[in-house]
Design a protein around this motif. Sequence first.
Motif, PDB file in Angstrom:
ATOM      1  N   TYR A   1      36.159  49.492  41.058  1.00  0.00           N
ATOM      2  CA  TYR A   1      35.655  49.712  42.418  1.00  0.00           C
ATOM      3  C   TYR A   1      35.631  51.197  42.686  1.00  0.00           C
TER       4      TYR A   1
ATOM      5  N   LEU B   1      39.519  48.518  36.425  1.00  0.00           N
ATOM      6  CA  LEU B   1      40.200  47.217  36.439  1.00  0.00           C
ATOM      7  C   LEU B   1      40.007  46.505  35.108  1.00  0.00           C
TER       8      LEU B   1
ATOM      9  N   PRO C   1      49.320  39.614  36.865  1.00  0.00           N
ATOM     10  CA  PRO C   1      49.977  40.027  38.104  1.00  0.00           C
ATOM     11  C   PRO C   1      48.996  40.210  39.256  1.00  0.00           C
ATOM     12  N   SER C   2      49.507  40.122  40.447  1.00  0.00           N
ATOM     13  CA  SER C   2      48.727  40.330  41.655  1.00  0.00           C
ATOM     14  C   SER C   2      48.089  41.720  41.637  1.00  0.00           C
ATOM     15  N   GLY C   3      46.822  41.796  42.014  1.00  0.00           N
ATOM     16  CA  GLY C   3      46.132  43.083  42.053  1.00  0.00           C
ATOM     17  C   GLY C   3      45.560  43.514  40.711  1.00  0.00           C
ATOM     18  N   ARG C   4      45.701  42.679  39.698  1.00  0.00           N
ATOM     19  CA  ARG C   4      45.260  43.035  38.347  1.00  0.00           C
ATOM     20  C   ARG C   4      43.735  42.946  38.190  1.00  0.00           C
ATOM     21  N   GLY C   5      43.090  42.170  39.076  1.00  0.00           N
ATOM     22  CA  GLY C   5      41.638  42.054  38.984  1.00  0.00           C
ATOM     23  C   GLY C   5      41.142  40.662  38.640  1.00  0.00           C
ATOM     24  N   LYS C   6      41.965  39.657  38.867  1.00  0.00           N
ATOM     25  CA  LYS C   6      41.583  38.286  38.512  1.00  0.00           C
ATOM     26  C   LYS C   6      40.431  37.783  39.396  1.00  0.00           C
TER      27      LYS C   6
ATOM     28  N   THR D   1      38.368  39.617  41.016  1.00  0.00           N
ATOM     29  CA  THR D   1      37.223  40.460  40.673  1.00  0.00           C
ATOM     30  C   THR D   1      36.526  39.934  39.419  1.00  0.00           C
TER      31      THR D   1
HETATM   32  P1  ADP Z   1      43.919  39.829  41.771  1.00  0.00           P
HETATM   33  O1  ADP Z   1      42.969  38.687  42.028  1.00  0.00           O
HETATM   34  O2  ADP Z   1      44.386  39.903  40.352  1.00  0.00           O
HETATM   35  O3  ADP Z   1      45.058  39.862  42.733  1.00  0.00           O
HETATM   36  P2  ADP Z   1      41.756  41.475  42.806  1.00  0.00           P
HETATM   37  O4  ADP Z   1      40.605  41.283  41.907  1.00  0.00           O
HETATM   38  O5  ADP Z   1      41.760  40.750  44.100  1.00  0.00           O
HETATM   39  O6  ADP Z   1      43.097  41.196  41.979  1.00  0.00           O
HETATM   40  O7  ADP Z   1      41.906  43.019  43.129  1.00  0.00           O
HETATM   41  C1  ADP Z   1      42.103  43.992  42.100  1.00  0.00           C
HETATM   42  C2  ADP Z   1      42.241  45.376  42.705  1.00  0.00           C
HETATM   43  O8  ADP Z   1      40.997  45.786  43.267  1.00  0.00           O
HETATM   44  C3  ADP Z   1      43.246  45.449  43.830  1.00  0.00           C
HETATM   45  O9  ADP Z   1      43.893  46.688  43.736  1.00  0.00           O
HETATM   46  C4  ADP Z   1      42.391  45.379  45.067  1.00  0.00           C
HETATM   47  O10 ADP Z   1      43.020  46.050  46.129  1.00  0.00           O
HETATM   48  C5  ADP Z   1      41.131  46.082  44.628  1.00  0.00           C
HETATM   49  N1  ADP Z   1      39.936  45.588  45.335  1.00  0.00           N
HETATM   50  C6  ADP Z   1      39.610  44.288  45.491  1.00  0.00           C
HETATM   51  N2  ADP Z   1      38.432  44.162  46.149  1.00  0.00           N
HETATM   52  C7  ADP Z   1      38.008  45.432  46.416  1.00  0.00           C
HETATM   53  C8  ADP Z   1      36.860  45.984  47.050  1.00  0.00           C
HETATM   54  N3  ADP Z   1      35.900  45.194  47.563  1.00  0.00           N
HETATM   55  N4  ADP Z   1      36.762  47.329  47.124  1.00  0.00           N
HETATM   56  C9  ADP Z   1      37.723  48.121  46.594  1.00  0.00           C
HETATM   57  N5  ADP Z   1      38.830  47.673  45.970  1.00  0.00           N
HETATM   58  C10 ADP Z   1      38.974  46.347  45.879  1.00  0.00           C
END
Ligand code: ADP
Length: 212
Positions: A13, A19, A38-43, A45
């Motif tokens: 992003y 990611l 882990p949380s925030g890893r990009g799953k 996404t």
């Molecule tokens: P997970 O599902 O593993 O918890 P996410 O895919 O939700 O991870 O998010 C991965 C990282 O990208 C996190 O740090 C989140 O804050 C960031 N993120 C998620 N969506 C956006 C976005 N639309 N714009 C910028 N950063 C984002």
Amino acid sequence: KVALAARELSFRYDPATPLLENWSAEFHSGEVVAVTGPSGRGKSTLLYLLGLMLKPSNGEILLDGRALHDRSDRERAAARAGRYGFVFQDAALDPSRTVLDNILETTLYRGGRRDDFVRRADALMEQLGVALRRDAKPGQVSGGQAQRIALCRALIGNPGVLLADEPTGNLDPASSDVVVQALHEQAGRGAAVVVVTHDPTLVERCHRRIEL
Ligand code: ADP
Ligand code: ADP
């Protein structure tokens, strides 16, 4: 048979925090695959990338061998509508429509009789234990019910690729069982099923696990 493939996928992003880097995987027809990490890893996404809702910075997404990641928004939307079922983590139901109309929403743009879709929606609601909520608005249902309703909506088009974000996240063990059963049934019909999950019971019941 490979239904969905990611090749050398990279995504960020923000330029400073990649990611995914050169990430590849194949998802087979008939298979239920868990994506963990882990949380925030990009799953989530990754699920949006596989679902053609985000474009990768680099690499390819192939559906039935066809590269679709760099097609126009319209072409990607059309590919999604015909082939995919997607369950968002927060269910993402339309608050202004009844549960039944939410489930039927994706069928409005297909050929086929409304009566047949209503019958299938009723069968899915029955199977997933939300039939009593049929005429309610999403604001009146619990988080766990909303998740199962979102799964009904994803399943009604008989998707060849089913992507689900924490589909058992808010559920008691009995409801989780019903959801896992429905995921396996869709795989049995030939779908590639990918679930993002933290739920060890669900991971254990998948054919394969990919740790991000
Ligand atoms: P997970 O599902 O593993 O918890 P996410 O895919 O939700 O991870 O998010 C991965 C990282 O990208 C996190 O740090 C989140 O804050 C960031 N993120 C998620 N969506 C956006 C976005 N639309 N714009 C910028 N950063 C984002
Ligand atoms: P396959 O026959 O497709 O190789 P397996 O029988 O090896 O599948 O099952 C893989 C995993 O999925 C196992 O952990 C199993 O418990 C689980 N599983 C298989 N079918 C179902 C189902 N219908 N409902 C729930 N879990 C299932």
